[in-house]
Design an enzyme around this catalytic site. Structure first.
Site, mmCIF file in Angstrom:
data_model
loop_
_atom_site.group_PDB
_atom_site.id
_atom_site.type_symbol
_atom_site.label_atom_id
_atom_site.label_comp_id
_atom_site.label_asym_id
_atom_site.label_seq_id
_atom_site.Cartn_x
_atom_site.Cartn_y
_atom_site.Cartn_z
ATOM 1 N N LYS A 199 11.688 -0.068 24.980
ATOM 2 C CA LYS A 199 11.558 0.161 23.550
ATOM 3 C C LYS A 199 10.269 -0.523 23.100
ATOM 4 C CE LYS A 199 14.178 -0.117 19.243
ATOM 5 N NZ LYS A 199 13.080 -0.509 18.372
ATOM 6 N N ARG B 204 6.128 5.139 15.540
ATOM 7 C CA ARG B 204 6.519 6.453 16.033
ATOM 8 C C ARG B 204 5.452 7.476 15.688
ATOM 9 N NH1 ARG B 204 12.173 7.949 16.565
ATOM 10 N NH2 ARG B 204 12.241 9.849 17.806
ATOM 11 N N ARG C 34 6.608 8.598 11.563
ATOM 12 C CA ARG C 34 8.067 8.700 11.456
ATOM 13 C C ARG C 34 8.503 9.278 10.119
ATOM 14 N NH1 ARG C 34 12.123 3.892 12.979
ATOM 15 N NH2 ARG C 34 13.752 4.238 11.461
ATOM 16 N N PHE D 295 8.062 9.836 24.929
ATOM 17 C CA PHE D 295 9.400 9.787 25.504
ATOM 18 C C PHE D 295 10.215 11.056 25.256
ATOM 19 C CE2 PHE D 295 9.184 6.959 21.723
ATOM 20 C CZ PHE D 295 9.890 7.739 20.829
ATOM 21 N N ARG E 197 21.168 10.334 13.634
ATOM 22 C CA ARG E 197 21.341 9.006 14.197
ATOM 23 C C ARG E 197 22.759 8.941 14.730
ATOM 24 N NH1 ARG E 197 18.751 4.200 13.020
ATOM 25 N NH2 ARG E 197 18.016 4.759 10.952
ATOM 26 N N LYS F 163 20.182 1.796 20.897
ATOM 27 C CA LYS F 163 19.136 0.795 21.153
ATOM 28 C C LYS F 163 19.794 -0.525 21.508
ATOM 29 C CE LYS F 163 18.615 0.315 16.191
ATOM 30 N NZ LYS F 163 17.868 0.649 15.026
HETATM 31 P P1 AMP Z 1 14.566 1.048 15.246
HETATM 32 O O1 AMP Z 1 13.363 1.255 14.382
HETATM 33 O O2 AMP Z 1 14.849 -0.382 15.572
HETATM 34 O O3 AMP Z 1 15.766 1.804 14.727
HETATM 35 O O4 AMP Z 1 14.261 1.710 16.667
HETATM 36 C C1 AMP Z 1 13.911 3.040 16.803
HETATM 37 C C2 AMP Z 1 12.413 3.155 16.956
HETATM 38 O O5 AMP Z 1 11.983 2.574 18.178
HETATM 39 C C3 AMP Z 1 11.933 4.570 17.071
HETATM 40 O O6 AMP Z 1 11.826 5.198 15.816
HETATM 41 C C4 AMP Z 1 10.594 4.419 17.751
HETATM 42 O O7 AMP Z 1 9.580 4.191 16.782
HETATM 43 C C5 AMP Z 1 10.745 3.145 18.555
HETATM 44 N N1 AMP Z 1 10.733 3.361 20.003
HETATM 45 C C6 AMP Z 1 10.040 2.597 20.877
HETATM 46 N N2 AMP Z 1 10.236 3.007 22.137
HETATM 47 C C7 AMP Z 1 11.079 4.072 22.075
HETATM 48 C C8 AMP Z 1 11.667 4.936 23.056
HETATM 49 N N3 AMP Z 1 11.437 4.768 24.376
HETATM 50 N N4 AMP Z 1 12.484 5.928 22.623
HETATM 51 C C9 AMP Z 1 12.727 6.103 21.300
HETATM 52 N N5 AMP Z 1 12.213 5.315 20.322
HETATM 53 C C10 AMP Z 1 11.395 4.309 20.712
#
Ligand code: AMP
Length: 519
Positions: A214, A219, A234, A304, A376, A382
């Site tokens: 991650k 994004r 995003r 990804f 979602r 995650k």
């Molecule tokens: P969060 O913002 O904590 O909800 O985590 C989701 C975000 O992690 C996504 O919107 C991406 O911007 C980021 N991200 C980083 N690496 C990845 C990955 N391998 N797959 C999907 N999202 C990722």
């Protein structure tokens, strides 16, 4: 071409009708009666937009110039307003402001007082008629005799309501259900839920999960169709102009267009180390002298997902197949580090490797899942490194089953001035003997007992690990710890040394220092 006056009448009716269902009926009826060619424009106007959201044009003005005279002439039509807006948007460069005003005055001279009022609202971006995007979408579904589900799905794929309306009007319910993904129209990115650990991930993905690093960047969605390349954030802002290096990679190094790729971008310092998110945002916002910043702040790209390859939509295909397509489009470069695991040990090892390499954690994806734009759920999970805070136990619930006889579910609070504010509960983290000991200790501090929950003097401090801080609609503190578990009993600390609500609030905000709201 329909008369613009019809929209004015509709807006007045909408203002007089507080009932949502009635508003919905009025809008659907209005759209149904319009000539097909005007429906997309009408939907944009109704939702307070001069142009549909996916149209890059902008008026460049927020209010209308004053005009007195009313010129006699044929009634104003939707098309007249649309072409006047187009002309205003096209007017750029020195003296643009005067030219735009001149064009708008010409339009206003033909408009009645009622029409001027509605034009002013469209230009200002606020209709004040209670027609939200959601209501407009329902009205489009009603107009086409389609289900709201298929209209929503079409909206996610087409990226804007006017495009949905245009499709509905020409092809009806069937066309909405089969709405295509199109290069050049950004899709809302798929999002993830948080998971506690690798075991939960494997259970949710029925024993097999694809884990990826991650990355802590921003994004991006990269589209290419022939020579046309576009990059969106995003939140679907177009950042193509700010990222010429990404555009070049798309043109020179990635194959098989038309394609749509989903990925994360990181800004690096000249030594190749990741820079803070704020620096990356400077890169995203820059539209002048972009080249300087491109040289000073190179980007690292990690893709990804692949939502389209060779012009074919892949969003209904399983993740595994999309990954293969991604590997083909990229030739195996710019890919997120990943591994497919079937056992928890291997998963934990990969998670540890991600943290060691300085990343936020891992994303876990169900290999069989389709890509759900804007969705979602548990198909993407995650896993993040746990953080800890020091909480005070302010109450405890009686245990049941194996925990009968113990006070085993602890209400956790942080310091809020002289008082304590609840931020979570947990029954996780203590051994059996610690439960027994904690139970007698808390009974010694009891101040009230309703037969289920025992309130205690706030004296016992515990270190609590959590994976995320969330906004809470139920706790007066407004915050809640996600996946709280006790990691230590802090007998070395008094309640006055527990984490404060202000500090927890700051930790909550820090979660967004990296991404989410800022982009
Ligand atoms: P969060 O913002 O904590 O909800 O985590 C989701 C975000 O992690 C996504 O919107 C991406 O911007 C980021 N991200 C980083 N690496 C990845 C990955 N391998 N797959 C999907 N999202 C990722």
């Amino acid at each position: 071409m329909a008369d613009f006056a019809g929209l004015v009448t509709l807006c007045h009716k909408l203002e007089e009708t507080p009932a949502r269902l009635e508003k919905l009926r009025l809008v659907a009826e209005f759209l149904r009666a319009l000539p097909a060619a005007d429906v997309a424009t009408a939907v944009a106007f109704l939702t307070g937009r001069a142009f549909p959201p996916s149209d890059p044009r902008a008026l460049g003005v927020r209010w209308l110039p004053a005009v007195d005279e009313l010129t006699a002439g044929p009634p104003l039509g939707f098309g007249d307003v649309a072409s006047a807006f187009a002309a205003v948007a096209e007017t750029q460069g020195p003296g643009a402001r005067q030219s735009k005003e001149h064009l708008l005055r010409q339009l206003l001279a033909r408009a009645s007082a009622g029409e001027r009022e509605i034009l002013a609202r469209i230009v200002g971006g606020e209709m004040r008629t209670g027609v939200s995007d959601g209501l407009a979408l329902e009205a489009i579904a009603q107009m086409a005799g389609a289900s709201i589900g298929s209209a929503r799905r079409a909206a996610l794929r087409l990226g804007d309501l006017s495009a949905v309306a245009a499709l509905a009007v020409t092809g009806g319910a069937a066309a909405l259900a089969a709405a295509p993904v199109r290069p050049g129209v950004p899709l809302l990115p798929m999002l993830a839920e948080i998971a506690a650990d690798v075991d939960e991930v494997l259970a949710a993905h029925r024993g097999r999960s694809a884990l990826e690093f991650k990355y802590d960047g921003a994004r991006i969605q990269l589209h290419r169709d022939g020579d046309r390349v576009a990059v969106w954030t995003r939140r679907l802002s177009d950042v193509t102009r700010s990222l010429p290096d990404v555009v070049e990679i798309a043109r020179e190094h990635l194959g098989r267009a038309p394609f749509i790729l989903d990925g994360e971008v990181l800004a690096l310092d000249p030594a190749g180390r990741p820079l803070p998110f704020q620096e990356l945002m400077r890169r995203f916002r820059r539209v002048h002298r972009v080249d300087e910043l491109v040289r000073a702040m190179p980007l690292a790209l990690y893709f990804f997902d692949c939502l389209m390859a060779d012009g074919r939509s892949l969003i209904d295909e399983p993740y595994e197949l999309r990954w293969e397509a991604l590997a083909a489009v990229t030739g195996g470069r710019y890919l997120a580090e990943r591994v497919v695991v079937t056992d928890a040990e291997a998963g934990r090892a990969f998670f540890a490797r991600a943290l060691e390499a300085g990343h936020e954690g891992v994303m876990a994806k169900d290999p069989r899942s389709p890509y759900e734009p804007g969705g979602r759920g548990k198909r993407w999970l995650k896993l993040k490194a746990a953080e800890t805070v020091d909480c005070v136990i302010v109450a405890a619930d009686r245990g049941s089953g194996r925990r009968r006889g113990w006070l085993s579910n602890y209400h956790l609070a942080v310091r809020d001035g002289e008082a304590f504010a609840d931020v979570g509960k947990t029954f996780k983290g203590l051994t059996d003997s610690q439960f027994a000991e904690m139970t007698s200790r808390l009974w010694g501090l009891a101040t009230a007992d309703d037969g289920y929950t025992v309130r205690v003097r706030p004296e016992v401090v515990v270190e609590v690990a959590y994976n995320e801080i969330q906004k809470s609609p139920t706790y007066p503190s407004g915050l809640a710890l996600r996946f709280a578990r006790i990691t230590r009993i802090r007998d070395d600390k008094g309640p006055g040394q527990a984490t404060t609500l202000a500090a927890l609030g700051a930790l909550y905000e820090q979660q967004f220092a990296t991404k989410g709201r800022a982009v």
